[in-house]
Structure formats: structure tokens, C-alpha cells
Write an enzyme that holds these catalytic residues in place. Sequence first.
Site, PDB file in Angstrom:
ATOM      1  N   LYS A 101      -3.877 -10.610 -10.029  1.00 40.19           N
ATOM      2  CA  LYS A 101      -4.648  -9.699 -10.883  1.00 40.19           C
ATOM      3  C   LYS A 101      -3.885  -8.425 -11.193  1.00 40.19           C
ATOM      4  CE  LYS A 101      -8.109  -9.738  -8.031  1.00 40.19           C
ATOM      5  NZ  LYS A 101      -8.585 -10.862  -7.346  1.00 40.19           N
ATOM      6  N   LYS A 134       4.541 -14.439  -7.524  1.00 45.19           N
ATOM      7  CA  LYS A 134       3.106 -14.480  -7.262  1.00 45.19           C
ATOM      8  C   LYS A 134       2.324 -14.224  -8.544  1.00 45.19           C
ATOM      9  CE  LYS A 134      -0.433 -13.004  -4.237  1.00 45.19           C
ATOM     10  NZ  LYS A 134      -1.171 -12.067  -3.567  1.00 45.19           N
ATOM     11  N   LYS A 189       0.844  -1.209   0.000  1.00 46.84           N
ATOM     12  CA  LYS A 189       0.000   0.000   0.000  1.00 46.84           C
ATOM     13  C   LYS A 189       0.871   1.247   0.000  1.00 46.84           C
ATOM     14  CE  LYS A 189      -4.045  -1.567   2.598  1.00 46.84           C
ATOM     15  NZ  LYS A 189      -5.118  -1.491   1.624  1.00 46.84           N
TER      16      LYS A 189
END
Length: 339
Positions: free
Chosen positions: A207, A204, A121
Amino acid sequence: MENNKKKVILTGDRPTGRLHIGHYFGSLKTRVSLQDEYEQYIEIADVQALTDNFNNPQKVRENVKELVLDYLSVGIDPNKTTIFVQSMIKEIAELTVFYSNLVTVSRLERNPTVKTEIKQKKELFGEDGTLVTYGFLGYPVSQAADITCFNANLVPVGEDQLPLIEQTREIVRKFNNIYGETLVEPEVMLGKVPRLKGLDGNTKMGKSLGNAIYLSDSDEEITKKVMKAVTDKNKIRKDDKADPEKCMVAYYHNIFSEDEKKCIFEECRAGKRGCVACKKQLAKNICNYLRPIKEKRKYYEKNPQIVDEILKQGTKKASIKAKETMKLVKKAMKIDYFE
Ligand code: TRP
């Protein structure tokens, strides 16, 4: 075996997008194979999705149905597995409040999954501390409520979820210690491929990374993505020798080309195999693998009322189970005043 003697499984997914082959090999495949042997619940974690997407409720809503379609298409059988929506089970919210007393803020901040997410974030939006809401920091507590609400024995998930299940186990131990043996301490079950790498070699598949093959991708989309997959950088000409260990195409052949992979790797090492042909072969194998899944999906897409009913009935059933657990919890906590 009688249904009530079966051990319980609970898993879930956030409705924030369609599921990809990483989800399939990490968890979905296990869920399908265990649904006969266990009493299985699959939660569509819309409340958890909102911790990150509270300002985008439409996205969460749209993806609830997408998830049910993904589940049904891979072979989750609604007669064996209960699919339900998290927000419709109010006991989960209640449990979250009770459990929040059993976890310190610093323990949540040290949770490796939460830590990574906070870091991401900050990378995306700068060092703005206000991005970490109370609800977001507390989502592992809510996940503990998801799992224990159904007294789950087993949680089949991908590797990234390990710290969350550990957090649940800690909460269960603390609860049982203070209020008496009430909750079941769940175990993790990892899939055969706990974490599938992305087409770009990223550890990983996700999306936001744009490196995923979705279970509902068309053959054209799959082929286009595979053609862009990262290969051994040292191989420039078609007949250069290459190292399959450094190639994402080889990595996926390992999974999708069981019968051919030995020969593929030998040819690759010997410089007898061009990357374009190799990619085309992989794309074809992935398309073939996903074809029956997509056909099943199409059937349910054409029959949305069946999908709605499955979710509605599943949620009803989950609600009954949750109420049973809540009774025991309230009794243990001495807050069972009257009915
Ligand atoms: N945290 C999981 C994910 O991001 C979703 C989830 C919610 C879950 N509740 C759960 C997984 C309970 C296992 C058990 O994918």
C-alpha cells in the site's frame, strides 16, 4: 470426513487497507483451495492493526468490512471457513499475557520481521525510540496467541510472515515443555508465489509503496497502473530488442497470460513487440482475471446485512473454539481455580 477430524488452518490479515494481487497469490488463493479439506479460520487482526495504528482507530474500523468483502469476493465460503474479528475473542488477549513470560525482549528485537519494521519506522520518523511501543514489539506474541488459540496445524502465509510463525513455534515448544503437552506446533504453508513484486520492480507489493493492483481496482485504475509499470530500460524504440527478465510487464504476463506468454517473450527478445501494446494486453488479461472477483464483491456490497451476519456468526463460532483451548491452557498452567 467428519468436521472434528479435519486439520485446522488459521490465517489473518490486518484491517489497514484493501487486499491486492500480492495477497491473492501469496495466500488467499491457497485459503480458497484448502477450505474443503481443512477446518479453516480467518482472523481480521484488528488488535494487531492497532499496534501500529492505535492513533487511527477509524482507519482500522473501516477496513474490517473491506477485508470481509475481499475474502468473500475471491471465493472464501462462509459455510466452510470461519471469518472472525480478533478483538471480540478475549481469550486471544489472555493467551498473549500468558505467553509474554515465555519470550525475551531481545528475542523479539531479533525477530527479522520486527527488525525490518523498526528500521522502516526509523527511516520514516527518525531515530525516535519512543515509536517502538511495548505493544508493537510484542505483536509476534499476540500472533502466537491467534494461531494457538485455534490449535492450528497449518498457517498459509506469504514469505514475510515466516519469522512470526517461527516465533510461534518457539513459544509452543516452551509452553509444552514447562506446562506439559497442550498446544499444537503449527507448520507454515507458502503460496505458489510467496512474494509478488510491485509494478515498479520493488521486491514487495505494498500500500505505502503505491505499486499494487488491488482486487477491487476498476479496469481504468488497473490499466493506468500497468501503463506505468517498469520495463527494460535499454529498450527505447518500439523495435529494440529487450530482456523480459528486466521487465515488470513480462513478470506479470508470466502470471496472467498463461497461453500467450511464450510468444510474448519471444517477440520481446526479437524486438517484434512494442511496450505499449504489450502493456495493453497485460492490462486486459488482469482485468479479465479480476472480473468475476469484482462481480462477487459488488453483490456483497449491495447486501451489507449479509456481510455483517457472516462476520457475527463467524466470531461466535470462533469464540466457542477459543474457550475450549483456554480451558486446556488454564488447566496446564494450574490457574483453573473455579468456573
Ligand atoms: N501479521 C499478519 C500480517 O501482517 C496478520 C496476522 C495476524 C496473521 N495474525 C495472524 C497471519 C495469524 C497469520 C496467522 O499480514
